[in-house]
Write a protein that holds these residues in place. Structure first.
Motif, PDB file in Angstrom:
ATOM      1  N   UNK A 275      56.825  77.625  13.623  1.00  0.00           N
ATOM      2  CA  UNK A 275      55.704  78.546  13.716  1.00  0.00           C
ATOM      3  C   UNK A 275      55.154  78.479  15.132  1.00  0.00           C
TER       4      UNK A 275
ATOM      5  N   UNK B 111      50.379  78.614  17.337  1.00  0.00           N
ATOM      6  CA  UNK B 111      49.251  77.870  16.768  1.00  0.00           C
ATOM      7  C   UNK B 111      48.736  76.876  17.807  1.00  0.00           C
ATOM      8  N   UNK B 112      47.422  76.685  17.858  1.00  0.00           N
ATOM      9  CA  UNK B 112      46.899  75.689  18.801  1.00  0.00           C
ATOM     10  C   UNK B 112      47.430  74.298  18.467  1.00  0.00           C
ATOM     11  N   UNK B 113      47.778  73.531  19.471  1.00  0.00           N
ATOM     12  CA  UNK B 113      48.293  72.181  19.260  1.00  0.00           C
ATOM     13  C   UNK B 113      47.152  71.252  18.842  1.00  0.00           C
ATOM     14  N   UNK B 114      47.549  70.122  18.277  1.00  0.00           N
ATOM     15  CA  UNK B 114      46.547  69.113  17.945  1.00  0.00           C
ATOM     16  C   UNK B 114      47.003  67.786  18.558  1.00  0.00           C
ATOM     17  N   UNK B 115      46.857  67.662  19.870  1.00  0.00           N
ATOM     18  CA  UNK B 115      47.301  66.423  20.513  1.00  0.00           C
ATOM     19  C   UNK B 115      46.343  65.283  20.195  1.00  0.00           C
TER      20      UNK B 115
ATOM     21  N   UNK C 242      36.201  65.542  20.857  1.00  0.00           N
ATOM     22  CA  UNK C 242      36.383  66.486  19.756  1.00  0.00           C
ATOM     23  C   UNK C 242      35.096  66.749  18.996  1.00  0.00           C
TER      24      UNK C 242
ATOM     25  N   UNK D  46      32.146  71.392  20.534  1.00  0.00           N
ATOM     26  CA  UNK D  46      32.949  72.608  20.452  1.00  0.00           C
ATOM     27  C   UNK D  46      32.123  73.810  20.844  1.00  0.00           C
TER      28      UNK D  46
ATOM     29  N   UNK E 176      31.376  63.986  13.641  1.00  0.00           N
ATOM     30  CA  UNK E 176      32.312  63.399  14.618  1.00  0.00           C
ATOM     31  C   UNK E 176      31.589  62.600  15.705  1.00  0.00           C
TER      32      UNK E 176
ATOM     33  N   UNK F 131      44.956  65.932   8.831  1.00  0.00           N
ATOM     34  CA  UNK F 131      44.523  65.321  10.085  1.00  0.00           C
ATOM     35  C   UNK F 131      44.159  63.869   9.773  1.00  0.00           C
TER      36      UNK F 131
ATOM     37  N   UNK G 192      44.331  70.579   5.574  1.00  0.00           N
ATOM     38  CA  UNK G 192      43.607  71.281   6.634  1.00  0.00           C
ATOM     39  C   UNK G 192      44.394  72.551   6.931  1.00  0.00           C
TER      40      UNK G 192
ATOM     41  N   UNK H 264      44.989  74.645   9.517  1.00  0.00           N
ATOM     42  CA  UNK H 264      45.894  74.805  10.656  1.00  0.00           C
ATOM     43  C   UNK H 264      47.152  73.948  10.478  1.00  0.00           C
ATOM     44  N   UNK H 265      46.966  72.731   9.963  1.00  0.00           N
ATOM     45  CA  UNK H 265      48.117  71.831   9.822  1.00  0.00           C
ATOM     46  C   UNK H 265      49.096  72.337   8.763  1.00  0.00           C
TER      47      UNK H 265
ATOM     48  N   UNK I 268      49.653  75.447   8.084  1.00  0.00           N
ATOM     49  CA  UNK I 268      50.368  76.572   8.699  1.00  0.00           C
ATOM     50  C   UNK I 268      51.499  76.069   9.596  1.00  0.00           C
ATOM     51  N   UNK I 269      51.244  74.944  10.269  1.00  0.00           N
ATOM     52  CA  UNK I 269      52.235  74.371  11.174  1.00  0.00           C
ATOM     53  C   UNK I 269      53.508  73.953  10.425  1.00  0.00           C
TER      54      UNK I 269
ATOM     55  N   UNK J 110      54.726  75.442   7.579  1.00  0.00           N
ATOM     56  CA  UNK J 110      55.198  76.446   6.616  1.00  0.00           C
ATOM     57  C   UNK J 110      56.707  76.669   6.704  1.00  0.00           C
TER      58      UNK J 110
ATOM     59  N   UNK K 290      39.456  71.814  10.726  1.00  0.00           N
ATOM     60  CA  UNK K 290      39.038  70.826  11.731  1.00  0.00           C
ATOM     61  C   UNK K 290      39.581  71.347  13.057  1.00  0.00           C
ATOM     62  N   UNK K 291      38.699  71.883  13.911  1.00  0.00           N
ATOM     63  CA  UNK K 291      39.204  72.475  15.152  1.00  0.00           C
ATOM     64  C   UNK K 291      39.878  71.420  16.032  1.00  0.00           C
ATOM     65  N   UNK K 292      41.079  71.713  16.551  1.00  0.00           N
ATOM     66  CA  UNK K 292      41.751  70.767  17.445  1.00  0.00           C
ATOM     67  C   UNK K 292      41.155  70.871  18.865  1.00  0.00           C
TER      68      UNK K 292
ATOM     69  N   UNK L  85      41.088  79.146  17.072  1.00  0.00           N
ATOM     70  CA  UNK L  85      41.515  78.749  15.729  1.00  0.00           C
ATOM     71  C   UNK L  85      41.872  80.023  14.968  1.00  0.00           C
ATOM     72  N   UNK L  86      43.059  80.081  14.374  1.00  0.00           N
ATOM     73  CA  UNK L  86      43.452  81.327  13.694  1.00  0.00           C
ATOM     74  C   UNK L  86      42.483  81.676  12.549  1.00  0.00           C
TER      75      UNK L  86
ATOM     76  N   UNK M  62      50.626  83.862   7.538  1.00  0.00           N
ATOM     77  CA  UNK M  62      51.696  82.907   7.881  1.00  0.00           C
ATOM     78  C   UNK M  62      52.227  82.206   6.632  1.00  0.00           C
TER      79      UNK M  62
END
Lengths: 598, 200
Positions: A338, A341-345, A553, A556, A574, B13, B78, B80-81, B83-84, B86, B102-104, B114-115, B123
């Motif tokens: 996919x 999508x924004x990464x989550x490092x 994090x 935001x 957080x 996450x 979560x 977004x995760x 969707x990653x 799928x 949870x916004x990255x 964020x989608x 997706x």
């Protein structure tokens, strides 16, 4: 009794069942949980060592004293421990001595992808490779038996997928052990003067030939005949992948992967039409098998030399090479991942004491010679404040080298700093600092002393005042140690105070002699430090985003109606109340928690 | 009769409880008579990275890792995760997703977006035969602890699988510290109720 265990749990259990009396390690993913589980067996004396070389040496000492002993490390740790390993190959053992190397194909959590099977051939010691948790436990017992029978250290290789997968294990018991009372002395066996070592080398060579003979009859090496048109030679976790990919094929499943059983390999070759060697990383088995004169129909010409395999890739690549019989479900080319999508490092935790240091280093635009730990994340956005990171302890030596050649030309004087954590400094940073002082360097070293080995989950180290199980221990005094190395300038800074941090780093950079800055602040994650969250005053916030440069994090962007309404907010769940972001704000819009009236 | 292979991926996450949920899933599979393997990669997860756990049930399981395009159930802790992951779902497989974001870091920093929920839904539906949105974190917070969201999702999954609830409850009682058992039972039954309602 059966239980479902990770490979690491199974190796700990295997050590216990094998009658291991002593185990030492330095933490490193994916190996860390092996010693953390061994710790729970009270009849095994276990310890963290300052580094893998020391862990290997203390384990070797315990072996010389007659105890079955174990040294545990990740793959790059064996580089550090290679010196004692190579000569322990000459001395041999008294009690069985096994070194576990936890390799990390695909580099989930490592700086390189080296294939440590090569060490077995290089050090001329036998190598065992389990392919699930049951084998991880059982083959560790075999490793100790072989070590004692053949008077040799044994290398035991696991990989991330073995260490961190859970599979069923039939449990056994620990034998009753007699106390060790006699410490025998044997000068020619254990004292590797050239004269004695010369006598040993031919024995080491003969030992490998003897082990190769033994490999023919070990039941961990076995032929599993199926369809004779496809013969697969494999080991470790890849055996599982190949079994799933080609359920009907014939297999030569190798549990001992050095030295190899030549007669068994030739027998297998004669029974199959096509022979394929399926292995991750280097062509380790393939090269040796080809050198035997055995025809190989597919190896690294079929499979990649980098990264991990999986059942699908084994099925598809071997099918493309002409092998019939793959599981049809696995043959479909997987769709693209996919995208977009924004990464989550991974990032520094909210409240982390490293954040302030990298916020300042990023601003100062110096060259940061970095090291291995959570603080390596200083290389990531938004800091971009680590410009080299190679191996444990390298930061100080590299900074000295940089300063030697640039200062001499009067070009970039004092524009580099070394950044290293407490555990990494003890591991192998001390000698780098000694070198800097001894050779009249001028570089600045920042020691981020967070009182733990954070990256691997918070293990004790020689500076924490505690040992493996939390029992009180002597505590290395970093300032005194640094002073003893000859460093005359030792400075301190509060890494949560950006102004002080910047002043101290600038001041020490300007001084033409070696200096050490100690930033001592405990790891908030490990020590469960929780401070009340700060808040953003939306009337005062201008949305300038300057606070976002601290890479937290908890912060935001809150999208408003119009462009100018974009404000920053703090997630109260957080936020750990460190206040570093507030020091970035030019409008005093980030407010501390209001103290509750007593 | 040979047991059918069932692959699960749990995606979330760090700190969301995916590991405990996957441990429960492992034990339930064993009690139901399957061979079970589980794989996960940790290391940097504590530092806010994604966490994924793979569980495989079958008559005989070789690889502990699942294959792209072969997974039967995708459990998203979560949005977004999930969707990653799928592309790991087999076409027509089931997705159970926690409506929770949870916004990255790149989103926090304003360099990525964020989608939208509709985009994530699109997706997921490229492969999902059945898609269940669950306010698992909301339910968990109602019960007083956000960490219960994983057990709420397992409740939905138990309904989807049509397995006996007592089997799951027995495992939960075994794996959860005693003082949390009642809460976890409640979370599980809230999940099964949601499942029963949504999966008719």
């Amino acid at each position: 009794m059966k239980d479902i265990l990770s490979g690491n749990e199974a190796m700990a259990r295997g050590a216990w069942e094998a009658g291991v009396r002593f185990a030492a390690a330095y933490p490193g993913t994916p190996s860390t949980e092996i010693l953390e589980n061994i710790r729970n067996y009270e009849d095994i004396e276990s310890q963290w060592s300052p580094n893998e070389k020391v862990a290997t040496e203390v384990a070797l000492g315990a072996s010389i004293a007659g105890a079955r002993s174990l040294a545990v490390m990740k793959h790059v740790g064996v580089n550090v421990a290679a010196d004692p390993l190579f000569t322990a190959s000459y001395t041999g053992v008294n009690g069985g001595f096994v070194m576990i190397t936890a390799d990390d194909p695909a580099m989930h959590s490592s700086q390189n992808e080296q294939d440590n099977r090569n060490y077995a051939r290089f050090a001329k010691v036998p190598l065992l490779e389990p392919s699930d948790s049951q084998e991880a436990k059982d083959m560790l017992k075999l490793a100790f038996e072989l070590s004692e029978e053949f008077d040799t250290p044994v290398l035991f290789r696991t990989t991330t997928r073995i260490s961190h997968s859970k599979t069923m294990v039939e449990l056994g018991e620990r034998p009753a052990l007699e106390p060790l009372t006699v410490l025998e002395k044997d000068v020619p066996k254990y004292t590797m003067l050239p004269g004695f070592a010369k006598l040993k080398h031919p024995k080491v060579e003969q030992r490998i030939l003897d082990l190769a003979q033994r490999a023919e009859t070990l039941d961990v090496n076995r032929i599993e005949m199926g369809d004779p048109s496809v013969g697969i030679v494999t080991s470790g976790v890849v055996y599982q992948y190949a079994r799933e990919a080609f359920p009907g094929a014939s297999f030569l499943k190798l549990g001992m992967t050095y030295p190899l059983p030549q007669a068994m390999i030739e027998e297998f070759r004669s029974k199959v039409e096509h022979l394929y060697v399926v292995e991750e990383l280097d062509p380790f088995l393939e090269d040796i098998i080809r050198l035997m004169g055995v025809k190989v129909d597919g190896g690294k010409d079929v499979f990649p030399i980098t990264g991990e395999l999986d059942p699908g890739s084994v099925a598809r690549l071997l099918t493309a090479a002409g092998a019939p019989g793959a599981d049809a479900d696995l043959l479909a080319e997987p769709g693209p991942g996919v995208e977009g999508l924004p990464m989550r490092p991974p990032t520094l935790c909210p409240g982390c004491s490293h954040r302030g240091v990298f916020t300042v280093l990023s601003r100062l635009k110096v060259f940061v010679s970095g090291d291995i730990g959570c603080y390596t994340l200083g290389a990531m956005a938004p800091f971009g404040a680590m410009h080299a990171c190679v191996c444990m302890g390298a930061s100080i030596g590299m900074a000295h080298g940089i300063s030697k050649v640039t200062d001499a030309q009067g070009q970039i004087k004092n524009q580099s700093v070394a950044v290293i954590g407490d555990s990494t400094f003890f591991h192998s940073g001390i000698t780098g600092l000694m070198d800097t002082v001894w050779n009249q360097g001028a570089s600045t070293t920042i020691i981020l002393d967070n009182r733990t080995t954070a990256m691997t989950g918070g293990q004790e180290n020689p500076g924490t005042g505690k040992a493996l199980s939390g029992q009180p221990a002597a505590e290395v005094d970093i300032p005194k140690l640094v002073e003893a190395l000859g460093v005359k300038r030792i400075a301190y800074m509060d890494p949560y105070d950006l102004t002080e941090t910047e002043e101290v780093i600038k001041r020490e950079l300007a001084v033409p002699e070696p200096s050490v800055i100690i930033a001592q602040a405990p790891c908030v994650l490990q020590f469960k430090i929780m401070n009340d969250p700060w808040t953003v005053d939306s009337e005062l916030c201008t949305g300038c985003k300057r606070c976002l440069r601290v890479g937290c994090i908890a912060l935001s962007l809150l999208e408003g109606e119009g462009e100018e309404d974009t404000l920053v907010e703090i997630d109260p769940v957080q936020c750990n109340g460190c206040g570093v972001c507030a020091q970035m704000c030019r409008f005093d819009a980030i407010l501390p928690p209001v103290p509750v009236e007593a | 009769m040979a047991l059918e292979k069932i692959d699960f991926v749990l995606a979330g996450v760090g700190g969301q409880g995916t590991i405990l949920a996957s441990d429960i899933l492992v034990e339930v599979g064993l009690e139901a008579g399957y061979d079970v393997k589980k794989s996960e990669v940790h290391g940097m997860a504590q530092r806010g990275g994604g966490v994924e756990s793979q569980v495989r049930w079958g008559e005989k399981v070789y690889s502990a890792t699942v294959e792209k395009g072969e997974v039967d159930f995708l459990l998203g802790f979560e949005m977004l995760e999930v969707a990653r992951w799928i592309d790991f779902l087999k076409p027509g497989g089931d997705v159970i997703v926690n409506r929770y974001r949870i916004p990255p870091p790149p989103v926090n920093m304003g360099v990525a977006k964020y989608p939208d929920e509709s985009e994530i839904q699109r997706l997921l539906l490229t492969r999902a035969g059945r898609l269940v949105w669950v306010g698992a974190t909301d339910v968990a917070r109602e019960l007083g602890n956000a960490a219960l969201s994983g057990v709420v999702l397992l409740g939905v999954l138990a309904s989807d699988l049509g397995m006996e609830h007592d089997l799951w409850l027995g495992v939960i009682e075994r794996l959860v510290p005693e003082r949390f058992v009642a809460l976890n039972r409640e979370a599980f039954s809230r999940g099964t109720a949601i499942g029963a309602e949504m999966l008719v």
